[in-house]
Write an enzyme that holds these catalytic residues in place. Structure first.
Site, PDB file in Angstrom:
ATOM      1  N   LYS A  44       5.648 -19.735  27.763  1.00  0.00           N
ATOM      2  CA  LYS A  44       4.572 -18.928  27.197  1.00  0.00           C
ATOM      3  C   LYS A  44       5.114 -17.771  26.365  1.00  0.00           C
ATOM      4  O   LYS A  44       4.696 -17.560  25.227  1.00  0.00           O
ATOM      5  CB  LYS A  44       3.693 -18.376  28.312  1.00  0.00           C
ATOM      6  CG  LYS A  44       2.838 -19.444  28.929  1.00  0.00           C
ATOM      7  CD  LYS A  44       1.869 -18.850  29.912  1.00  0.00           C
ATOM      8  CE  LYS A  44       0.731 -19.811  30.140  1.00  0.00           C
ATOM      9  NZ  LYS A  44      -0.150 -19.942  28.989  1.00  0.00           N
ATOM     10  N   SER A  81     -18.923 -14.578  46.153  1.00  0.00           N
ATOM     11  CA  SER A  81     -19.223 -14.300  44.747  1.00  0.00           C
ATOM     12  C   SER A  81     -18.213 -14.974  43.829  1.00  0.00           C
ATOM     13  O   SER A  81     -18.579 -15.630  42.842  1.00  0.00           O
ATOM     14  CB  SER A  81     -19.220 -12.782  44.537  1.00  0.00           C
ATOM     15  OG  SER A  81     -18.977 -12.463  43.196  1.00  0.00           O
ATOM     16  N   SER A  82     -16.929 -14.848  44.175  1.00  0.00           N
ATOM     17  CA  SER A  82     -15.877 -15.456  43.336  1.00  0.00           C
ATOM     18  C   SER A  82     -15.993 -16.965  43.304  1.00  0.00           C
ATOM     19  O   SER A  82     -15.800 -17.588  42.259  1.00  0.00           O
ATOM     20  CB  SER A  82     -14.500 -15.115  43.884  1.00  0.00           C
ATOM     21  OG  SER A  82     -14.212 -13.787  43.667  1.00  0.00           O
ATOM     22  N   GLU A 132      -3.756 -15.863  44.050  1.00  0.00           N
ATOM     23  CA  GLU A 132      -4.589 -14.736  43.631  1.00  0.00           C
ATOM     24  C   GLU A 132      -3.943 -13.933  42.494  1.00  0.00           C
ATOM     25  O   GLU A 132      -4.619 -13.500  41.572  1.00  0.00           O
ATOM     26  CB  GLU A 132      -4.865 -13.833  44.836  1.00  0.00           C
ATOM     27  CG  GLU A 132      -5.496 -12.475  44.526  1.00  0.00           C
ATOM     28  CD  GLU A 132      -6.899 -12.563  43.974  1.00  0.00           C
ATOM     29  OE1 GLU A 132      -7.571 -13.589  44.202  1.00  0.00           O
ATOM     30  OE2 GLU A 132      -7.323 -11.605  43.303  1.00  0.00           O
ATOM     31  N   TYR A 160      -2.073 -15.044  40.222  1.00  0.00           N
ATOM     32  CA  TYR A 160      -2.243 -15.816  38.980  1.00  0.00           C
ATOM     33  C   TYR A 160      -3.688 -15.842  38.546  1.00  0.00           C
ATOM     34  O   TYR A 160      -3.983 -15.959  37.354  1.00  0.00           O
ATOM     35  CB  TYR A 160      -1.669 -17.221  39.136  1.00  0.00           C
ATOM     36  CG  TYR A 160      -0.167 -17.163  39.290  1.00  0.00           C
ATOM     37  CD1 TYR A 160       0.604 -16.636  38.262  1.00  0.00           C
ATOM     38  CD2 TYR A 160       0.459 -17.545  40.456  1.00  0.00           C
ATOM     39  CE1 TYR A 160       1.962 -16.510  38.406  1.00  0.00           C
ATOM     40  CE2 TYR A 160       1.814 -17.418  40.608  1.00  0.00           C
ATOM     41  CZ  TYR A 160       2.564 -16.896  39.579  1.00  0.00           C
ATOM     42  OH  TYR A 160       3.907 -16.766  39.728  1.00  0.00           O
ATOM     43  N   ASP A 175     -25.585 -21.515  27.501  1.00  0.00           N
ATOM     44  CA  ASP A 175     -25.453 -20.463  28.513  1.00  0.00           C
ATOM     45  C   ASP A 175     -24.447 -20.983  29.522  1.00  0.00           C
ATOM     46  O   ASP A 175     -23.836 -22.036  29.320  1.00  0.00           O
ATOM     47  CB  ASP A 175     -26.804 -20.171  29.202  1.00  0.00           C
ATOM     48  CG  ASP A 175     -26.853 -18.760  29.798  1.00  0.00           C
ATOM     49  OD1 ASP A 175     -26.051 -18.479  30.704  1.00  0.00           O
ATOM     50  OD2 ASP A 175     -27.667 -17.949  29.329  1.00  0.00           O
ATOM     51  N   HIS A 205       7.567 -16.114  49.476  1.00  0.00           N
ATOM     52  CA  HIS A 205       8.493 -15.143  48.878  1.00  0.00           C
ATOM     53  C   HIS A 205       7.994 -13.710  49.072  1.00  0.00           C
ATOM     54  O   HIS A 205       8.713 -12.769  48.788  1.00  0.00           O
ATOM     55  CB  HIS A 205       8.775 -15.451  47.399  1.00  0.00           C
ATOM     56  CG  HIS A 205       7.618 -15.276  46.478  1.00  0.00           C
ATOM     57  ND1 HIS A 205       7.445 -16.043  45.355  1.00  0.00           N
ATOM     58  CD2 HIS A 205       6.569 -14.428  46.498  1.00  0.00           C
ATOM     59  CE1 HIS A 205       6.344 -15.661  44.730  1.00  0.00           C
ATOM     60  NE2 HIS A 205       5.803 -14.690  45.400  1.00  0.00           N
ATOM     61  N   HIS A 206       6.737 -13.574  49.556  1.00  0.00           N
ATOM     62  CA  HIS A 206       6.243 -12.234  49.869  1.00  0.00           C
ATOM     63  C   HIS A 206       6.704 -11.783  51.249  1.00  0.00           C
ATOM     64  O   HIS A 206       6.417 -10.666  51.657  1.00  0.00           O
ATOM     65  CB  HIS A 206       4.710 -12.215  49.836  1.00  0.00           C
ATOM     66  CG  HIS A 206       4.150 -12.467  48.474  1.00  0.00           C
ATOM     67  ND1 HIS A 206       3.869 -11.462  47.585  1.00  0.00           N
ATOM     68  CD2 HIS A 206       3.840 -13.614  47.832  1.00  0.00           C
ATOM     69  CE1 HIS A 206       3.394 -11.974  46.462  1.00  0.00           C
ATOM     70  NE2 HIS A 206       3.365 -13.285  46.584  1.00  0.00           N
ATOM     71  N   THR A 209       6.550 -19.826  32.517  1.00  0.00           N
ATOM     72  CA  THR A 209       6.248 -18.495  31.997  1.00  0.00           C
ATOM     73  C   THR A 209       7.101 -18.211  30.770  1.00  0.00           C
ATOM     74  O   THR A 209       6.620 -17.637  29.785  1.00  0.00           O
ATOM     75  CB  THR A 209       6.493 -17.421  33.078  1.00  0.00           C
ATOM     76  OG1 THR A 209       5.863 -17.855  34.285  1.00  0.00           O
ATOM     77  CG2 THR A 209       5.911 -16.094  32.669  1.00  0.00           C
ATOM     78  N   HIS A 249      -7.637   1.570  47.196  1.00  0.00           N
ATOM     79  CA  HIS A 249      -7.272   1.506  45.772  1.00  0.00           C
ATOM     80  C   HIS A 249      -6.932   0.071  45.392  1.00  0.00           C
ATOM     81  O   HIS A 249      -7.424  -0.456  44.389  1.00  0.00           O
ATOM     82  CB  HIS A 249      -6.078   2.429  45.491  1.00  0.00           C
ATOM     83  CG  HIS A 249      -5.291   2.073  44.250  1.00  0.00           C
ATOM     84  ND1 HIS A 249      -5.779   2.294  42.974  1.00  0.00           N
ATOM     85  CD2 HIS A 249      -4.085   1.490  44.083  1.00  0.00           C
ATOM     86  CE1 HIS A 249      -4.879   1.868  42.083  1.00  0.00           C
ATOM     87  NE2 HIS A 249      -3.847   1.365  42.738  1.00  0.00           N
ATOM     88  N   TRP A 309      -3.793  -3.392  51.640  1.00  0.00           N
ATOM     89  CA  TRP A 309      -4.786  -4.366  51.188  1.00  0.00           C
ATOM     90  C   TRP A 309      -4.526  -5.755  51.759  1.00  0.00           C
ATOM     91  O   TRP A 309      -5.420  -6.584  51.806  1.00  0.00           O
ATOM     92  CB  TRP A 309      -4.843  -4.425  49.657  1.00  0.00           C
ATOM     93  CG  TRP A 309      -3.776  -5.266  49.016  1.00  0.00           C
ATOM     94  CD1 TRP A 309      -2.483  -4.922  48.815  1.00  0.00           C
ATOM     95  CD2 TRP A 309      -3.924  -6.585  48.490  1.00  0.00           C
ATOM     96  NE1 TRP A 309      -1.814  -5.945  48.203  1.00  0.00           N
ATOM     97  CE2 TRP A 309      -2.673  -6.983  47.983  1.00  0.00           C
ATOM     98  CE3 TRP A 309      -5.000  -7.483  48.387  1.00  0.00           C
ATOM     99  CZ2 TRP A 309      -2.446  -8.225  47.391  1.00  0.00           C
ATOM    100  CZ3 TRP A 309      -4.765  -8.715  47.792  1.00  0.00           C
ATOM    101  CH2 TRP A 309      -3.501  -9.077  47.303  1.00  0.00           C
ATOM    102  N   HIS A 314      -0.770 -15.498  46.770  1.00  0.00           N
ATOM    103  CA  HIS A 314       0.006 -15.764  45.574  1.00  0.00           C
ATOM    104  C   HIS A 314      -0.812 -16.393  44.456  1.00  0.00           C
ATOM    105  O   HIS A 314      -0.776 -15.891  43.340  1.00  0.00           O
ATOM    106  CB  HIS A 314       1.323 -16.500  45.824  1.00  0.00           C
ATOM    107  CG  HIS A 314       2.215 -16.247  44.645  1.00  0.00           C
ATOM    108  ND1 HIS A 314       2.900 -15.071  44.482  1.00  0.00           N
ATOM    109  CD2 HIS A 314       2.377 -16.934  43.512  1.00  0.00           C
ATOM    110  CE1 HIS A 314       3.477 -15.063  43.297  1.00  0.00           C
ATOM    111  NE2 HIS A 314       3.176 -16.188  42.692  1.00  0.00           N
ATOM    112  N   ARG A 362       7.473   2.114  50.273  1.00  0.00           N
ATOM    113  CA  ARG A 362       6.100   2.224  49.768  1.00  0.00           C
ATOM    114  C   ARG A 362       5.171   2.622  50.905  1.00  0.00           C
ATOM    115  O   ARG A 362       5.540   2.588  52.071  1.00  0.00           O
ATOM    116  CB  ARG A 362       5.666   0.896  49.145  1.00  0.00           C
ATOM    117  CG  ARG A 362       5.686  -0.252  50.094  1.00  0.00           C
ATOM    118  CD  ARG A 362       5.490  -1.589  49.413  1.00  0.00           C
ATOM    119  NE  ARG A 362       4.123  -1.795  48.977  1.00  0.00           N
ATOM    120  CZ  ARG A 362       3.538  -3.007  48.884  1.00  0.00           C
ATOM    121  NH1 ARG A 362       4.216  -4.098  49.189  1.00  0.00           N
ATOM    122  NH2 ARG A 362       2.311  -3.144  48.458  1.00  0.00           N
ATOM    123  N   SER A 417      -3.129 -15.259  24.122  1.00  0.00           N
ATOM    124  CA  SER A 417      -2.985 -16.450  23.287  1.00  0.00           C
ATOM    125  C   SER A 417      -4.066 -16.537  22.221  1.00  0.00           C
ATOM    126  O   SER A 417      -3.933 -17.290  21.254  1.00  0.00           O
ATOM    127  CB  SER A 417      -3.047 -17.712  24.151  1.00  0.00           C
ATOM    128  OG  SER A 417      -2.092 -17.662  25.168  1.00  0.00           O
TER     129      SER A 417
END
Lengths: 533, 293
Positions: free
Chosen positions: A337, A175-176, A261, A263, A112, A308-309, A334, A83, A148, A259, A456, A274
């Site tokens: 924003k 691809s990315s 990722e 963002y 293009d 921090h993870h 943040t 998932h 994951w 991390h 979890r 925005s």
């Protein structure tokens, strides 16, 4: 900002070679057109959204009541793992790439994407990647089930699915990277004359910064999973202490990717919001330059907060202090924003069409996710939150009513430009309210569950967690079913409806060049570069 | 130059209309990776699937690059397209740098953090105390369990130093070739470009002998704990990149022999040269951090 270009330029070129789309399936297989490829990405993302969503519903069905209900624990773990992989790499990222494909050339007046063949390659490689991942579900030993994040040593116990999942990640990463290179080159090289960097629409800006993040971290992830592969099959000991390695090393490399990722998933959402809030406030975006610099600051900070993870792995104290403080620092840009979006609405002439509703929900609900993030940034407090449902609640708040709501807002914002039709606003409002109510029913109780200590990635739980789990599961099914409405609205709009004007929204005057082309946008746009004053 | 079939206005940014190569590439890579996964899982027909996929990937490269070279020779690429290619190549190389960074990062972490921790230093002395009390943290190491058995390492100032000289020389020869191209001196260009890929392949050959020596005489293998892991993954991926770079050099050398490239218009040459310098710089990092220090 305005374009000196007259409308209807599409008719200016009478007989160019092979200018319409090719016929039949070959159009989609061989296309190099940014609009076609954008559509492919968006449709792929929607299919993946439902695939990953169905897996989420398996999870929530199992968790509806305490005790083992429907699936065995191994399959439950496979569902949580796949998932997440599908939603991150198959739904949210391709959706924003699809929006980038459609909108960046239109916003900056490019004919293009800069490297159109590679653009097609990026898309179909993603399909190849997810075919491998889906295939891995049917292997002996079951699909990937270690989460994951693919932490060793657990992930090394995966059965035959293991190399398939790793190679799926390699292909999705390639691809990315190619997609990101294309976006950077398009923005840096194909802007219309006069479209200076600080005149670019914010969606384009946030994607430019996102693309840099992608190029910097996707290869690191590829390296990390390659080490997993060699540890599993070729006897290396990167992540085994017996050979002098360290399982925690994987976590460092993974989160150095992971991390930025997150963002990568949220910055394009910031860009979308925005765009939308000024349009429906009928004002210019408050603090445009500050928004650009805040985005860049967030991107920079994303590289120095990864641990921090993993506060609970037993890091040295200095490491915990550093990562705690650098993480909290992200609240500053943040906050810039969030306050700028709010200030944009201040004394604006607000209306609440579906894109604005989703953008406003984003503003409130993403901020809730941001605040719970701040709570977990406090290392000593995180010892309590770590690996509980509080974390699940946090990242789902920033990803679902955050990134996903922004993507839906973008679809409702630009759909008339793509199809030339207005969609059913009343149904879209229904979609909004059902989604917003159910998403909160789904994820808000998970905060309580986490604070009360529910772990979890567990298929069964102690009975004191029963009530809120039931509420959450009801929310999940409500949210999932509401999304069928989304598909219906899109299909209906693609097939017909009231004609949309070129401008579509009356407030959309001071933004990108997409509003200067007809609705629907012709197959080829800006073949002659417009001049931006 | 550009004929009716591709009536293209050279003043405009060239946008291709439809191409079969990307989908060929995507399907080929799918088949190849499926074959590779099956190979690792010990499926019988796997080698066939893998090599079929690999062959079609090569076919895709041949066809795709052939198309692009044809378009370039037909003068369809203006300065804007050239700039896009340059930027694209630059960012591709940057992504490669980050790929190597992951492995260099692993090396740094093992040498400076995890191995000393296993030896009882710092905050993580407990694993030493309870699990590996006799472990002396030194580098090179194959860990407290001496995974793979005792091994010797390759001294920096033997073959690796010669390899360094070879790669640095090839960096000089390609620069001479580039200057010759810009000056229109095609004879010199052919010689020095040819010399560059010969040096490249010679490097790969010497690396292969070094690997054989390591495996047969030093008992240094991929399975020699964290030292073997970092050593072979870093030098192995580098060797792979040198091989790819040398093949790229051969391709542009063949193009030179066919009369391609002008003093002003030679993006492919420069792209390959950048790539070559990149593998050169990675090697310097390897020489210092893997072999020497």
């Amino acid at each position: 900002m305005s374009a000196s270009q007259t409308h209807g330029h599409a008719a200016a070129h009478d007989h160019h070679d092979e200018h319409g789309p090719a016929k039949g399936i070959m159009r989609w297989l061989t296309t190099t057109n940014h609009k076609d490829i954008g559509t492919l990405y968006l449709v792929f993302s929607l299919i993946m959204f439902f695939t990953g969503g169905a897996m989420a519903l398996v999870i929530r069905a199992e968790l509806f009541m305490p005790g083992m209900q429907l699936v065995d624990p191994q399959f439950f773990n496979t569902m949580t793992t796949v998932h997440a992989l599908i939603m991150v790499f198959g739904a949210v990222m391709p959706a924003t790439v699809g929006l980038a494909n459609w909108m960046i050339p239109l916003q900056i007046g490019a004919p293009d994407m800069a490297l159109p063949r590679m653009n097609n390659f990026s898309f179909w490689l993603l399909v190849a990647a997810f075919s491998l991942l889906i295939l891995s579900l049917f292997m002996p030993g079951g699909g990937p089930a270690a989460g994951w994040t693919l932490y060793p040593p657990l992930v090394l116990q995966t059965g035959d699915a293991f190399p398939l999942a790793i190679f799926a990640i390699h292909l999705a990463g390639a691809s990315s990277i190619m997609g990101a290179i294309n976006i950077i080159v398009t923005i840096m090289n194909l802007r219309a004359p006069g479209m200076t960097l600080l005149k670019m629409p914010l969606f384009t800006w946030t994607w430019l910064i996102t693309a840099y993040l992608l190029i910097a971290v996707m290869p690191v992830f590829a390296g990390a999973v390659t080490m997993l592969l060699t540890d599993h099959f070729f006897g290396t000991t990167f992540f085994a202490a017996a050979g002098g390695g360290d399982p925690v090393l994987y976590q460092h490399i993974f989160w150095f990717f992971g991390h930025p990722e997150v963002y990568i998933m949220i910055l394009p959402a910031f860009g979308i919001v925005s765009e939308i809030i000024p349009t429906f406030s009928r004002k210019k975006l408050f603090g445009y330059d500050a928004m650009v610099y805040a985005t860049a600051s967030i991107a920079f900070l994303s590289f120095i907060v990864w641990a921090h993870h993993m506060f609970t792995v037993g890091m040295p104290l200095a490491g915990q202090m550093f990562f705690m403080l650098s993480t909290m620092l992200i609240a500053v840009p943040t906050g810039v924003k969030v306050f700028n979006w709010t200030a944009t609405m201040w004394k604006g002439s607000l209306t609440f069409e579906p894109p604005m509703l989703f953008a406003l929900a984003f503003l409130f609900l993403f901020t809730i996710g941001g605040f719970s993030g701040l709570m977990m940034a406090i290392a000593p407090a995180d010892f309590q939150y770590h690996d509980t449902y509080f974390v699940v609640a946090h990242f789902h708040y920033v990803l679902v009513p955050g990134a996903v709501f922004a993507i839906m807002a973008a679809v409702y914002y630009w759909l008339p430009k793509w199809t030339g039709h207005l969609y059913d606003m009343k149904l879209a409002n229904w979609h909004f309210w059902l989604s917003t109510i159910f998403v909160n029913l789904l994820f808000f109780p998970q905060h309580f569950l986490g604070l009360a200590g529910m772990p979890r990635r567990i298929p069964d739980y102690s009975t004191q967690f029963a009530d809120w789990n039931m509420v959450s599961s009801i929310g999940a099914f409500g949210f999932g079913l509401s999304q069928l409405l989304f598909v219906y609205i899109i299909v209906k709009c693609a097939r017909g409806g009231a004609k949309a004007s070129d401008h579509v929204w009356e407030g959309a005057y001071n933004h990108g060049l997409e509003w200067t082309v007809p609705s629907p946008a012709p197959y080829h746009t800006f073949e002659d570069a417009p001049v931006v004053k | 130059m550009a004929h009716a079939q591709t009536a293209h206005d050279a003043g405009k940014y060239y946008i291709p209309h439809g191409s079969k190569w990307p989908i060929v590439g995507a399907v080929s890579l799918f088949v190849m990776m499926l074959g590779a996964a099956a190979l690792l899982n010990g499926v019988n027909v796997a080698p066939f699937i893998f090599w079929a996929g690999f062959a079609s990937v090569l076919f895709m490269f041949y066809g795709w690059f052939g198309t692009v070279i044809g378009e370039s020779q037909a003068g369809m690429y203006n300065a804007g397209v050239d700039k896009s290619f340059r930027m694209g190549m630059m960012w591709f190389i940057f992504s490669e740098v980050m790929f190597f960074a992951a492995f260099f990062g692993a090396l740094y972490y093992a040498r400076n953090l995890s191995v000393p921790w296993l030896g009882g230093e710092g905050a993580k002395y407990l694993s030493n105390l309870f699990l590996w009390q006799d472990f002396e943290p030194t580098w090179p190491t194959n860990g407290p369990a001496a995974v793979g058995g005792a091994f010797e390492t390759i001294p920096a100032f033997g073959l690796p130093a010669i390899n360094t000289a070879i790669l640095l020389t090839s960096g000089v020869t390609i620069t001479i070739a580039h200057h010759a191209l810009q000056a229109g001196n095609r004879g010199l260009l052919k010689i020095f470009l040819g010399l560059t890929f010969l040096l490249g392949f010679f490097f790969v050959y010497l690396q292969a002998t070094e690997y054989a020596h390591a495996y047969h005489e030093l008992n240094l293998t991929l399975g020699s704990g964290i030292y073997g892991s970092t050593f072979f993954m870093l030098t192995g991926f580098h060797g792979l990149h040198v091989t790819i770079g040398a093949i790229m050099l051969v391709v542009i050398w063949l193009r030179v022999m066919k009369g391609h490239f002008t003093p002003k218009h030679h993006f492919a040459f420069e792209a390959v040269a950048w790539y070559w310098h990149f593998v050169d710089v990675v090697w310097l990092g390897l020489f210092i951090f893997v072999y020497w220090l």
